[in-house]
Design a protein around this motif. Sequence first.
Motif, mmCIF file in Angstrom:
data_model
loop_
_atom_site.group_PDB
_atom_site.id
_atom_site.type_symbol
_atom_site.label_atom_id
_atom_site.label_comp_id
_atom_site.label_asym_id
_atom_site.label_seq_id
_atom_site.Cartn_x
_atom_site.Cartn_y
_atom_site.Cartn_z
ATOM 1 N N VAL A 58 30.466 15.139 83.896
ATOM 2 C CA VAL A 58 30.837 16.410 83.276
ATOM 3 C C VAL A 58 29.593 17.064 82.685
ATOM 4 N N GLY A 59 29.376 18.306 83.054
ATOM 5 C CA GLY A 59 28.363 19.121 82.402
ATOM 6 C C GLY A 59 29.074 20.305 81.781
ATOM 7 N N ALA A 60 28.738 20.637 80.549
ATOM 8 C CA ALA A 60 29.439 21.744 79.894
ATOM 9 C C ALA A 60 28.542 22.444 78.886
ATOM 10 N N SER A 61 28.568 23.747 78.933
ATOM 11 C CA SER A 61 27.914 24.569 77.916
ATOM 12 C C SER A 61 29.000 25.154 77.022
ATOM 13 N N THR A 62 29.092 24.650 75.800
ATOM 14 C CA THR A 62 30.085 25.209 74.882
ATOM 15 C C THR A 62 29.710 26.638 74.488
ATOM 16 N N GLY A 115 22.966 27.608 75.559
ATOM 17 C CA GLY A 115 21.960 27.137 74.621
ATOM 18 C C GLY A 115 21.828 27.947 73.349
ATOM 19 N N THR A 116 22.689 28.963 73.160
ATOM 20 C CA THR A 116 22.511 29.825 71.981
ATOM 21 C C THR A 116 23.647 29.758 70.977
ATOM 22 N N GLY A 117 24.738 29.063 71.315
ATOM 23 C CA GLY A 117 25.861 29.068 70.380
ATOM 24 C C GLY A 117 26.768 27.863 70.542
ATOM 25 N N GLY A 118 26.158 26.683 70.657
ATOM 26 C CA GLY A 118 26.933 25.462 70.841
ATOM 27 C C GLY A 118 27.944 25.262 69.725
ATOM 28 N N ALA A 119 29.109 24.730 70.075
ATOM 29 C CA ALA A 119 30.175 24.586 69.087
ATOM 30 C C ALA A 119 30.871 23.249 69.273
ATOM 31 N N GLY A 139 20.574 17.597 73.264
ATOM 32 C CA GLY A 139 21.589 16.841 73.979
ATOM 33 C C GLY A 139 22.783 17.721 74.283
ATOM 34 N N GLY A 140 23.135 18.564 73.300
ATOM 35 C CA GLY A 140 24.238 19.492 73.494
ATOM 36 C C GLY A 140 25.498 19.054 72.787
ATOM 37 N N SER A 141 26.338 20.020 72.446
ATOM 38 C CA SER A 141 27.570 19.732 71.710
ATOM 39 C C SER A 141 28.525 18.852 72.500
ATOM 40 N N MET A 142 28.635 19.088 73.818
ATOM 41 C CA MET A 142 29.551 18.282 74.632
ATOM 42 C C MET A 142 29.136 16.825 74.626
ATOM 43 N N ALA A 143 27.857 16.557 74.846
ATOM 44 C CA ALA A 143 27.360 15.180 74.856
ATOM 45 C C ALA A 143 27.495 14.539 73.484
ATOM 46 N N ALA A 144 27.221 15.316 72.434
ATOM 47 C CA ALA A 144 27.310 14.785 71.068
ATOM 48 C C ALA A 144 28.732 14.376 70.721
ATOM 49 N N VAL A 145 29.701 15.207 71.093
ATOM 50 C CA VAL A 145 31.097 14.895 70.795
ATOM 51 C C VAL A 145 31.572 13.707 71.632
#
Length: 200
Positions: free
Chosen positions: A40-44, A53-57, A115-121
Amino acid sequence: MPEQTEAPAGAELSLTAATAAVVAELAEAGKLGPGKILVVGASTSEVAGVRIGTGGALEVAQQLLQGIRQVAEERGFHTVYQCCEHLNRSLVMERSLLESLRLREVSAVPVPGAGGSMAAVAYSFMADPVLAETIEAHAGIDIGETLIGMHLRRVAVPFRPSLRYIGSARVNAAFSRPPLVGGERAVYRTQETNGSRQCD
């Protein structure tokens, strides 16, 4: 009078429901079940309607994760989550999967800024999370065009889900099939020999 633009199909669904619908459709097409792996790749940011890359949630990531986990638990396949380029697109997964596949471990803890919000969660929800350098997954879903092709096994077959958007993010997906080897005499399904000329 300004032109009216239609809302993307599925806009009336919650993020969790839309994600579950897309993953379920891909799982059916790609025959995902026990032992199979979905990357899974996802840009929140893109899901929320802003540039990648400007508003990860984190709250968006939690809703996406809920939909993915729902289908994965029903069908029994593994899920791994691609980090952003700041962690070289390494993958969050359970340690048990990394060890069973003998993958190369790398050291980092994904956070929204690296890392990104998706990976962190995803990392926070796993029993024993670890990062792997790469993998060859059986299928993949890309929410927000983050580019996951480097982690798909050959041969990738593009899949167009019925819902092309989750939130404001465009969705791409693929599953894989084994390469077809041979030429015009190759047979790809088991059948009785029909008297055709045999190889020496």
